[in-house]
Design an enzyme around this catalytic site. Structure first.
Site, PDB file in Angstrom:
ATOM      1  CG  HIS A 173      -1.673   1.301   1.397  1.00 57.54           C
ATOM      2  ND1 HIS A 173      -1.567   2.100   2.508  1.00 57.54           N
ATOM      3  CD2 HIS A 173      -2.547   1.931   0.561  1.00 57.54           C
ATOM      4  CE1 HIS A 173      -2.336   3.165   2.368  1.00 57.54           C
ATOM      5  NE2 HIS A 173      -2.950   3.082   1.201  1.00 57.54           N
ATOM      6  CB  SER A 174       0.996   4.276   0.335  1.00 63.16           C
ATOM      7  OG  SER A 174       1.502   5.581   0.226  1.00 63.16           O
TER       8      SER A 174
END
Length: 889
Positions: A173-174
């Site tokens: 994520h990210s």
């Protein structure tokens, strides 16, 4: 005093620019659809089992940990290792928690229960201590090395099992997705340790805010490796973006580079994912139920029945991901779908010979096959279209020359309404062209088309639309006749050069507004046309109107270029600083900050030079000379390569920078006056210094202490403390001047004449100059500009300080420290400037040179700092250093 130095026209301009900025910011932060994601819930209490790491590893990375996710009986059973499932490793992003794995982990566990644990996934998660890696890039390499060790530790947990895995799947994520890609750059990393990589809202192309060189260097290393070694990288990668709801990471940054020889990568926006069709914000992308269900279905379809692990077949992996995330045919994934279907049984067969047909069923106990003979229809029509609830099929008849009949299968229906519609049509009657309005029409004009036929399907071709700076509002008005209940209409925006489609569901009759703007600009060699696909009702008539949305254009400016604003603010301040220094040199007095900003901060002093340099870099000889001088790549060229060039964007940003510089100056001036008032209220009033001492006895000691602080802790902390000291000196001067004016009013003409007379005595010693009220006012005007510059330098150095404070319990010294070199120079500079008065530098031989430097630096900060913000303080401190040196020369 500050407002009095600005005329009403300029003030009106600054207010107008604030209004425009507000429109753009509102579009970025609020101008999107509501959150339509369903929350994912745990059915049992989530547990995070800490995996014991080797002692040397735990000592090397004291802030990092590895966890195994579980619920209920599964968690209890797996407390006793080894494990027997399929390993998946979740990597959180900037300030992300390892507990974010629970959404996909819980859904995968429910899916495994549904198939009696024939297959199941073990979800691991790394605890990065919620580090702010988007603000400070110095720990990205450390995180990457720790993940490598985690992968090796995870695989050891399956040692001795019959179907032991040899690799792991990673969900990042990210910034966690970028760390996963960086694994391949490690010297001792084996590429076959990762079998699949799925990233969620990961900025792959460039950092959102390039606040230090460690972030940009990390990006350069990762992206260059993937580009240069694309032929050898066989890692299937999927990047999912959040769409316009994600204002932290714009979706254009998440698209992996398209390389002709690297076909194992897919990039898609969540609003285009079948069975999801929603935009997600930066955090909800990890818990959005629709998206996580799609991801889990893909994971289970990726399992190889022979190895009971994720398949090693790259074609199958890409095929499965395309099936679930790109184009879902509304059926389970089949690796080798049957071309021939056996339609046998006792079902009813009904021939249909009309070109338009509707069937409604409420309670049908038998299956029915409706057959459409195609021989006669081919002579008249080009396409056939059928629709049911959220299911659409369009076939071009010439693509199936051997097909004799079209068969529509209607299953038995019990207690629910079932409707299916089919029609044959000619392409030219349903493909309608609608040119978009001009960019500078500002929404005052519009274009429209009327759909008066009773068709079920239309394609509106949106001509001349393909740039990121274009933004429009589409209004679809549906009017229905003799309809007792609402009819569902579906409008789908299809962008053929990137997977960023979006879906709008409306109940006819109604008026529906659709936003039209892009995440990715149309490539130069792409001739496709954006489409508005309309799935309509034959009982309704539709009117489609399009007009330019000025607020959304401003939103695109903020979305794509807002991060460059500090560079333009500093450029404006440098031009103002130049004007004040030159005014001091030529006339002996310093004008107000706001007056000089109006006079000196002009875009024609900066932009033409950047444009000329960009033009000359197109010539080989100039590029070779540029490389010989070891100059970095021009930021404007980088933006062009990322298709981020707006018309007049530099001018627009410069004007926004001028406005920001003005209001920043107003705020700092008001703050100094407020603090001086508090100073006078809390402490005995002080007098203007009678003997100007540039270097007080405590100044060297203070400078040495702050340099030691910078060396042993964090450079940004030392810069902040130096800034506080400088502000204290300015506030003290303001308080002294206020006291002097209140107690001894001075005749302005007499004071100015006396000052002018004293300026001719060049051989007088600076250290024995007395400070008059006019000298103090001049000094405060100069300090006002210096404070503005220093405020932005401190602001740009704060991310590393925040990171250091958050990790203080693990590391007392920030290493590497992006601000340490700057601190070593800026600390003594601020110390000297805090004790500098204009009267002490008027006769300096260096003053003329110091007044000439800010102009080229204002150009340089735009040329090299707009896409590399960490370079901006380097341009800003040079004139401050020259200003300080004027005291000695």
């Amino acid at each position: 005093m500050f407002l009095h130095s600005v005329n009403l026209w300029n003030l009106a301009f600054y207010v107008f620019m604030v209004f425009l900025a507000t429109l753009g910011l509102w579009d970025v932060f609020f101008g999107f659809e509501e959150n339509k994601c369903s929350m994912s819930y745990m059915f049992e209490y989530p547990e995070y089992q800490k995996i014991e790491l080797p002692k040397k590893l735990a000592k090397r990375y004291p802030a990092y940990e590895l966890y195994l996710y579980g619920e209920g009986s599964y968690a209890e059973e797996h407390k006793i290792l080894p494990l027997t499932g399929i390993p998946v490793l979740f990597l959180p992003g900037n300030a992300g928690s390892y507990k974010q794995v629970r959404s996909i982990g819980s859904i995968a566990l429910r899916k495994a229960e549904d198939i009696d644990f024939k297959y199941h996934f073990d979800f691991f998660s790394v605890n990065f201590n919620e580090e702010l890696v988007a603000l400070y890039g110095g720990s990205l390499q450390k995180q990457t090395k720790f993940v490598h060790e985690c992968i090796k530790t995870i695989l050891k947990l399956y040692k001795g099992q019959e179907f032991a895995p040899k690799s792991v799947a990673i969900i990042g994520h990210s910034m966690g997705g970028l760390v996963a890609r960086a694994l391949l750059t490690l010297k001792n990393f084996k590429h076959d340790l990762i079998n699949l990589l799925i990233t969620q809202a990961t900025p792959h192309v460039a950092p959102v805010m390039p606040l230090d060189r460690f972030i940009t260097d990390f990006y350069t290393t990762v992206n260059n490796y993937w580009i240069l070694n694309a032929r050898h990288i066989n890692l299937t990668t999927l990047s999912v973006a959040g769409g316009f709801r994600d204002y932290q990471v714009r979706s254009g940054l998440t698209f992996l580079p398209k390389l002709s020889h690297h076909t194992s990568a897919l990039s898609v926006v969540s609003s285009a994912v079948p069975k999801t069709w929603v935009s997600t914000d930066h955090l909800s992308i990890v818990w959005c139920k629709q998206l996580q269900l799609t991801t889990v279905r893909a994971f289970f379809d990726l399992i190889d029945a022979d190895t009971k692990q994720i398949t090693q077949n790259s074609k199958k992996k890409l095929s499965v991901l395309s099936h679930h995330f790109i184009r879902h045919p509304s059926k389970h994934f089949e690796e080798n779908p049957a071309i021939i279907s056996d339609l046998t049984g006792t079902s009813m067969w009904v021939p249909v010979k009309v070109s338009k047909w509707t069937y409604v069923a409420y309670n049908e106990s038998e299956k029915i096959y409706f057959t459409f003979p195609l021989e006669n229809h081919r002579k008249i029509y080009t396409h056939v279209y059928c629709q049911s609830t959220m299911l659409f099929l369009t076939l071009r008849l010439q693509d199936y020359p051997s097909l004799s009949h079209l068969v529509v299968y209607v299953p038995s229906v019990h207690g629910s309404k079932f409707v299916v519609d089919c029609e044959f049509f000619k392409k030219e009657t349903r493909f309608i062209q609608l040119p978009v309005t001009h960019l500078f029409s500002f929404g005052l004009s519009s274009r429209k088309v009327m759909l008066n036929t009773n068709g079920l399907y239309y394609n509106i071709e949106l001509l001349n639309f393909g740039q990121i700076y274009q933004a429009f509002k589409i209004n679809v008005v549906s009017k229905c006749s003799a309809v007792k209940e609402e009819i569902t209409s579906i409008y789908k925006l299809h962008i053929p050069w990137s997977y960023e489609d979006s879906l709008t569901i409306a109940q006819a009759p109604s008026s529906t507004e659709i936003s039209l703007k892009l995440h990715i600009a149309q490539p130069e060699n792409d001739s496709h046309v954006a489409l508005l696909k309309m799935y309509t009702s034959s009982d309704c008539r539709y009117e489609v109107t399009i007009k330019t949305s000025f607020s959304q254009i401003l939103g695109q400016v903020v979305r794509f270029h807002g991060g460059a604003l500090p560079a333009y603010v500093i450029s404006n301040m440098l031009l103002t600083y130049r004007g004040q220094l030159y005014s001091l040199f030529s006339t002996g007095c310093c004008l107000e900050y706001a007056t000089m900003l109006d006079k000196e901060a002009k875009p024609y002093k900066v932009d033409p030079f950047v444009i000329i340099i960009k033009f000359l870099l197109g010539y080989k000889w100039f590029k070779e000379l540029w490389d010989v001088l070891l100059l970095p790549e021009l930021d404007a060229i980088i933006l062009t390569s990322q298709s981020m060039c707006f018309p007049l964007i530099s001018l627009i940003l410069f004007l926004f920078g001028t406005c920001t510089a003005y209001w920043s100056g107003l705020l700092s001036s008001a703050s100094v006056r407020l603090l001086s008032s508090l100073w006078l209220a809390l402490k005995r009033p002080s007098e203007l210094p009678k003997d100007i001492k540039m270097i007080s006895p405590d100044l060297p000691f203070l400078t040495i202490v702050l340099i030691i602080v910078s060396w042993t802790t964090c450079g940004a902390l030392a810069i902040l403390l130096s800034y506080v000291y400088y502000v204290f000196k300015v506030v003290h001067l303001q308080a002294s001047l206020t006291t002097f004016k209140n107690s001894q009013p001075v005749n302005p003409k007499h004071s100015r004449r006396s000052e002018k007379k004293s300026n001719h005595h060049k051989d007088s010693s600076v250290h024995h100059l007395r400070l008059s009220a006019n000298d103090a006012e001049d000094s405060l005007r100069m300090h006002s500009t210096v404070i503005n510059l220093l405020t932005w330098i401190v602001f740009l150095s704060m991310p590393s300080l925040i990171y250091w404070l958050k990790n203080l319990r693990y590391y007392f010294k920030l290493n590497p420290d992006p601000c340490k070199p700057l601190a070593f120079i800026l600390i003594p500079t601020m110390a000297v400037l805090g004790n500098t008065y204009t009267v002490s530098i008027k006769s300096s031989k260096l003053l003329k040179t110091a007044s000439q430097f800010p102009l080229p630096l204002a150009v340089g900060v735009i040329a090299f700092g707009s896409a590399h913000l960490y370079r901006v303080p380097c341009f800003a401190f040079i004139p401050l250093l020259l200003h300080a040196l004027c005291n000695f020369m």
